[in-house]
Motif scaffolding. Structure first.
Motif, PDB file in Angstrom:
ATOM      1  N   MET A   1       0.846  -1.181   0.000  1.00  0.00           N
ATOM      2  CA  MET A   1       0.000   0.000   0.000  1.00  0.00           C
ATOM      3  C   MET A   1       0.889   1.240   0.000  1.00  0.00           C
ATOM      4  SD  MET A   1      -2.912   1.222   2.714  1.00  0.00           S
ATOM      5  CE  MET A   1      -3.890  -0.225   2.401  1.00  0.00           C
ATOM      6  N   ILE A   2       0.461   2.227  -0.763  1.00  0.00           N
ATOM      7  CA  ILE A   2       1.183   3.500  -0.839  1.00  0.00           C
ATOM      8  C   ILE A   2       0.292   4.578  -0.226  1.00  0.00           C
ATOM      9  CG2 ILE A   2       2.179   5.232  -2.378  1.00  0.00           C
ATOM     10  CD1 ILE A   2       2.496   2.897  -4.446  1.00  0.00           C
ATOM     11  N   VAL A   3       0.816   5.309   0.723  1.00  0.00           N
ATOM     12  CA  VAL A   3       0.083   6.422   1.334  1.00  0.00           C
ATOM     13  C   VAL A   3       1.020   7.624   1.342  1.00  0.00           C
ATOM     14  CG1 VAL A   3      -1.086   7.278   3.394  1.00  0.00           C
ATOM     15  CG2 VAL A   3      -1.267   4.851   2.778  1.00  0.00           C
ATOM     16  N   ARG A   4       0.574   8.725   0.722  1.00  0.00           N
ATOM     17  CA  ARG A   4       1.374   9.952   0.690  1.00  0.00           C
ATOM     18  C   ARG A   4       0.456  11.138   0.930  1.00  0.00           C
ATOM     19  NH1 ARG A   4       4.115   7.425  -4.251  1.00  0.00           N
ATOM     20  NH2 ARG A   4       5.939   6.487  -3.275  1.00  0.00           N
ATOM     21  N   SER A   5       0.997  12.155   1.559  1.00  0.00           N
ATOM     22  CA  SER A   5       0.225  13.386   1.767  1.00  0.00           C
ATOM     23  C   SER A   5       0.805  14.496   0.897  1.00  0.00           C
ATOM     24  CB  SER A   5       0.277  13.806   3.237  1.00  0.00           C
ATOM     25  OG  SER A   5       1.575  14.260   3.566  1.00  0.00           O
ATOM     26  N   LEU A   6      -0.021  15.466   0.580  1.00  0.00           N
ATOM     27  CA  LEU A   6       0.434  16.628  -0.175  1.00  0.00           C
ATOM     28  C   LEU A   6       1.561  17.330   0.574  1.00  0.00           C
ATOM     29  CD1 LEU A   6       0.148  18.461  -2.632  1.00  0.00           C
ATOM     30  CD2 LEU A   6      -1.652  19.689  -1.403  1.00  0.00           C
ATOM     31  N   GLU A   7       1.433  17.440   1.883  1.00  0.00           N
ATOM     32  CA  GLU A   7       2.467  18.109   2.682  1.00  0.00           C
ATOM     33  C   GLU A   7       3.816  17.401   2.573  1.00  0.00           C
ATOM     34  OE1 GLU A   7       2.413  21.155   4.091  1.00  0.00           O
ATOM     35  OE2 GLU A   7       0.452  21.232   3.102  1.00  0.00           O
ATOM     36  N   SER A   8       3.810  16.083   2.458  1.00  0.00           N
ATOM     37  CA  SER A   8       5.080  15.347   2.348  1.00  0.00           C
ATOM     38  C   SER A   8       5.732  15.535   0.984  1.00  0.00           C
ATOM     39  CB  SER A   8       4.874  13.857   2.632  1.00  0.00           C
ATOM     40  OG  SER A   8       4.181  13.227   1.563  1.00  0.00           O
TER      41      SER A   8
ATOM     42  N   GLU B   1       2.719  24.382 -11.238  1.00  0.00           N
ATOM     43  CA  GLU B   1       3.514  23.537 -10.359  1.00  0.00           C
ATOM     44  C   GLU B   1       2.818  22.198 -10.242  1.00  0.00           C
ATOM     45  OE1 GLU B   1       3.565  24.319  -5.970  1.00  0.00           O
ATOM     46  OE2 GLU B   1       2.550  26.160  -6.598  1.00  0.00           O
ATOM     47  N   SER B   2       3.603  21.142 -10.190  1.00  0.00           N
ATOM     48  CA  SER B   2       3.083  19.785 -10.174  1.00  0.00           C
ATOM     49  C   SER B   2       3.612  19.049  -8.960  1.00  0.00           C
ATOM     50  CB  SER B   2       3.506  19.060 -11.466  1.00  0.00           C
ATOM     51  OG  SER B   2       3.071  17.727 -11.447  1.00  0.00           O
ATOM     52  N   ARG B   3       2.677  18.516  -8.170  1.00  0.00           N
ATOM     53  CA  ARG B   3       3.030  17.703  -7.004  1.00  0.00           C
ATOM     54  C   ARG B   3       2.691  16.279  -7.391  1.00  0.00           C
ATOM     55  NH1 ARG B   3       0.589  22.325  -4.214  1.00  0.00           N
ATOM     56  NH2 ARG B   3      -1.358  21.607  -5.095  1.00  0.00           N
ATOM     57  N   ARG B   4       3.719  15.440  -7.518  1.00  0.00           N
ATOM     58  CA  ARG B   4       3.581  14.129  -8.135  1.00  0.00           C
ATOM     59  C   ARG B   4       3.461  13.031  -7.079  1.00  0.00           C
ATOM     60  NH1 ARG B   4       7.581  15.835 -13.118  1.00  0.00           N
ATOM     61  NH2 ARG B   4       6.108  17.375 -13.914  1.00  0.00           N
ATOM     62  N   PHE B   5       2.251  12.493  -6.964  1.00  0.00           N
ATOM     63  CA  PHE B   5       1.942  11.494  -5.940  1.00  0.00           C
ATOM     64  C   PHE B   5       2.401  10.091  -6.317  1.00  0.00           C
ATOM     65  CE2 PHE B   5      -0.823  14.754  -4.331  1.00  0.00           C
ATOM     66  CZ  PHE B   5      -0.946  14.472  -2.984  1.00  0.00           C
ATOM     67  N   LEU B   6       2.136   9.696  -7.562  1.00  0.00           N
ATOM     68  CA  LEU B   6       2.535   8.378  -8.042  1.00  0.00           C
ATOM     69  C   LEU B   6       3.353   8.542  -9.306  1.00  0.00           C
ATOM     70  CD1 LEU B   6      -0.841   6.423  -7.686  1.00  0.00           C
ATOM     71  CD2 LEU B   6       1.210   6.145  -6.259  1.00  0.00           C
ATOM     72  N   LEU B   7       4.435   7.773  -9.395  1.00  0.00           N
ATOM     73  CA  LEU B   7       5.339   7.844 -10.539  1.00  0.00           C
ATOM     74  C   LEU B   7       5.634   6.438 -11.043  1.00  0.00           C
ATOM     75  CD1 LEU B   7       7.685  10.571  -9.063  1.00  0.00           C
ATOM     76  CD2 LEU B   7       6.101  10.853 -10.994  1.00  0.00           C
ATOM     77  N   LYS B   8       6.356   6.354 -12.131  1.00  0.00           N
ATOM     78  CA  LYS B   8       6.682   5.070 -12.746  1.00  0.00           C
ATOM     79  C   LYS B   8       7.266   4.088 -11.736  1.00  0.00           C
ATOM     80  CE  LYS B   8       9.240   2.976 -16.498  1.00  0.00           C
ATOM     81  NZ  LYS B   8      10.108   3.198 -17.652  1.00  0.00           N
TER      82      LYS B   8
END
Length: 131
Positions: free
Chosen positions: A1-8, A22-29
């Motif tokens: 499981m992947i959990v990320r916050s915008l603040e992180s 501006e781009s905040r990238r939560f999931l990447l390749k």
């Protein structure tokens, strides 16, 4: 499981800031989900032309308003909170932001996170080894 916050993500390597957006990238390749997921701010008063000839993109506007122009046929579409558009034909397009716009963007194939737009407004296809 992947959990990320915008603040992180803010201020990290996954936060890319350009003059128009501006781009905040939560999931990447590297996350191996088969797509990438971005929280993007398009700045008010900006005009940006993009052509994702190597990627398909779906965009969901959750804040703000602007206008999308399909450069292949000249059609324009109002974009506001609650509007989605999908570039299923790799359409070259211009986005005009009337206000700050917050967009949730999904790319396939997934972005690596270090792409920058080239002179045509496209992201090149990058492998993890090239970043």
């Amino acid at each position: 499981m992947i959990v990320r916050s915008l603040e992180s993500i803010k201020g990290s390597i996954n936060h890319v800031d350009d003059r128009n957006w501006e781009s905040r990238r939560f999931l990447l390749k590297k996350d191996e989900m088969g797509f990438s997921l971005h929280d993007t701010i398009i700045r008010a008063g900006t005009v940006s032309t993009f052509w994702y000839k190597n990627h398909q993109e779906a965009v969901y506007c959750i804040e703000g308003e602007g206008e999308l122009e399909d450069l292949s046929n000249g059609k324009t579409y109002p974009i506001q909170a609650g509007t989605m558009y999908a570039l299923d034909g790799h359409e070259k397009h211009t986005l005009r932001a009337k206000t700050d716009m917050r967009m949730v963007c999904v790319f396939n194939p997934p972005c690596t996170g270090r792409e920058t737009h080239d002179e045509e407004g496209a992201y090149p296809l990058l492998s993890e080894e090239k970043i």
